[in-house]
Design an enzyme around this catalytic site. Structure first.
Site, PDB file in Angstrom:
ATOM      1  N   ASN A   1     -46.097  42.840  35.996  1.00  0.00           N
ATOM      2  CA  ASN A   1     -45.005  43.291  35.123  1.00  0.00           C
ATOM      3  C   ASN A   1     -44.293  42.126  34.440  1.00  0.00           C
ATOM      4  O   ASN A   1     -43.700  42.298  33.372  1.00  0.00           O
ATOM      5  CB  ASN A   1     -43.997  44.108  35.932  1.00  0.00           C
TER       6      ASN A   1
ATOM      7  N   LYS B   1     -39.752  48.399  38.585  1.00  0.00           N
ATOM      8  CA  LYS B   1     -39.600  48.231  40.030  1.00  0.00           C
ATOM      9  C   LYS B   1     -40.952  48.354  40.711  1.00  0.00           C
ATOM     10  O   LYS B   1     -41.739  49.241  40.391  1.00  0.00           O
ATOM     11  CB  LYS B   1     -38.644  49.287  40.572  1.00  0.00           C
ATOM     12  N   SER B   2     -41.243  47.438  41.598  1.00  0.00           N
ATOM     13  CA  SER B   2     -42.403  47.552  42.460  1.00  0.00           C
ATOM     14  C   SER B   2     -42.118  46.753  43.721  1.00  0.00           C
ATOM     15  O   SER B   2     -41.420  45.731  43.677  1.00  0.00           O
ATOM     16  CB  SER B   2     -43.665  47.007  41.788  1.00  0.00           C
TER      17      SER B   2
ATOM     18  N   HIS C   1     -22.585  55.224  36.210  1.00  0.00           N
ATOM     19  CA  HIS C   1     -23.986  55.623  36.393  1.00  0.00           C
ATOM     20  C   HIS C   1     -24.341  56.880  35.595  1.00  0.00           C
ATOM     21  O   HIS C   1     -25.416  56.945  34.986  1.00  0.00           O
ATOM     22  CB  HIS C   1     -24.260  55.836  37.889  1.00  0.00           C
TER      23      HIS C   1
ATOM     24  N   ASP D   1     -31.165  44.666  39.085  1.00  0.00           N
ATOM     25  CA  ASP D   1     -30.443  45.901  38.783  1.00  0.00           C
ATOM     26  C   ASP D   1     -30.388  46.779  40.025  1.00  0.00           C
ATOM     27  O   ASP D   1     -31.414  47.264  40.504  1.00  0.00           O
ATOM     28  CB  ASP D   1     -31.147  46.646  37.645  1.00  0.00           C
TER      29      ASP D   1
ATOM     30  N   TYR E   1     -27.923  53.513  45.325  1.00  0.00           N
ATOM     31  CA  TYR E   1     -29.195  53.090  45.902  1.00  0.00           C
ATOM     32  C   TYR E   1     -29.041  52.678  47.365  1.00  0.00           C
ATOM     33  O   TYR E   1     -30.032  52.640  48.096  1.00  0.00           O
ATOM     34  CB  TYR E   1     -29.796  51.916  45.127  1.00  0.00           C
TER      35      TYR E   1
ATOM     36  N   LYS F   1     -23.882  49.796  39.757  1.00  0.00           N
ATOM     37  CA  LYS F   1     -23.415  50.983  39.046  1.00  0.00           C
ATOM     38  C   LYS F   1     -22.524  51.831  39.948  1.00  0.00           C
ATOM     39  O   LYS F   1     -22.699  51.870  41.170  1.00  0.00           O
ATOM     40  CB  LYS F   1     -24.612  51.830  38.576  1.00  0.00           C
TER      41      LYS F   1
ATOM     42  N   ARG G   1     -48.046  43.522  41.649  1.00  0.00           N
ATOM     43  CA  ARG G   1     -47.518  44.339  40.560  1.00  0.00           C
ATOM     44  C   ARG G   1     -46.289  43.673  39.934  1.00  0.00           C
ATOM     45  O   ARG G   1     -46.084  43.737  38.720  1.00  0.00           O
ATOM     46  CB  ARG G   1     -47.180  45.731  41.073  1.00  0.00           C
TER      47      ARG G   1
END
Length: 281
Positions: A242, A232-233, A108, A45, A50, A75, A238
């Site tokens: 997740n 997100k990481s 968005h 995503d 971004y 987006k 991590r």
């Protein structure tokens, strides 16, 4: 480990767990996404705002993963709501990603106080993008019922998803219900409330009973509520944590205990879509 999928209202399918790249620096995106793909994530995503679509595309190109095994979302930037800008900016995103097609493109933010309150023409332009085969599905993000109804009434086309802020402190069930009533799948952004769940005593207690972490328990809570999540990481350990949420289940009482942590509007970590009007410079 197989990630469950959800069938959307246009009969395409989406993995229920994905990987988000919000706030991942552009110069680190390719390496970060490459690690996520190695861990097992197949749903990515990103967004025009971004600034890291190119890195996502680079990681995919460098992998040996077949295109049909991946699901990629981007987006629309808040600067690009006019129909001609929708088309132009999608062309640019398509080039940056370097893919044969994009799985999902979202508005968005509705920006109801911008563009003379017109997001219907934006939605019509989004729908038109599907005509040449480069885009599979269209959806929205941060839309409330009063934003959903005008675009559906004007076009008869349902967004396949509505990506909204949702977590234990903003369960956002009113917007979730409005989406579900219209046949729209919910995606939850900020699913662990930007890390706040780690120190929550209720969630910690549930995590101890299952031998999991508070973040894992919270992500599992979203999965059991039927939402799509994409934590997100940038740290591999991590990312793996997740991803490891499919070998346990929460009891109905545990699901409800987490839901009762809701703080309503006070629990929101991001802007309210009814007043959000930021246009990047």
């Amino acid at each position: 480990m197989t990630v469950p999928t959800i069938t959307l209202n246009d009969q395409t399918t989406i993995p229920q767990l994905g990987f988000g790249v919000f706030m991942v620096p552009p110069e680190e995106t390719a390496a970060t996404v490459a690690t996520a793909l190695e861990v097992g994530y197949r749903h990515l995503d990103t967004a025009q705002m971004y600034g890291n679509e190119e890195g996502v595309g680079q990681a995919i190109a460098a992998s040996s993963i077949a295109r049909e095994e991946l699901y990629v979302t981007t987006k629309l930037n808040n600067t690009n709501h006019r129909p001609e800008d929708v088309r132009r900016s999608f062309d640019e995103s398509f080039e940056r990603l370097g893919l044969e097609y994009v799985d999902l493109f979202l508005i968005h933010w509705p920006l109801p106080t911008r563009y003379d309150g017109d997001f219907v023409s934006t939605w019509k332009a989004m729908i038109e993008l599907k005509e040449d085969g480069r885009l599979r599905s269209v959806g929205v993000s941060n839309f409330h019922a009063e934003h959903l109804d005008p675009i559906i009434e004007a076009t008869g086309v349902l967004p396949v998803v509505n990506q909204i802020e949702a977590h234990p402190y903003l369960v956002n069930d009113e917007v979730r219900a409005a989406s579900h009533e219209r046949g729209i799948t919910v995606e939850a952004w900020a699913p662990i409330a930007k890390g706040k769940v780690v120190d929550d005593e209720v969630i910690q207690g549930i995590a101890e009973r299952h031998g999991k972490t508070p973040s894992q328990v919270t992500l599992r809570w979203h999965i059991e509520r039927g939402d799509v999540v994409f934590p997100k990481s940038m740290r591999e350990e991590r990312m793996r944590e997740n991803f490891d949420i499919f070998d346990f289940q929460l009891s109905p009482d545990e699901v409800e205990a987490i839901r009762r942590l809701d703080q309503g509007e006070e629990g929101r970590t991001g802007p309210n879509p009814e007043t959000m009007d930021w246009i990047p410079s």
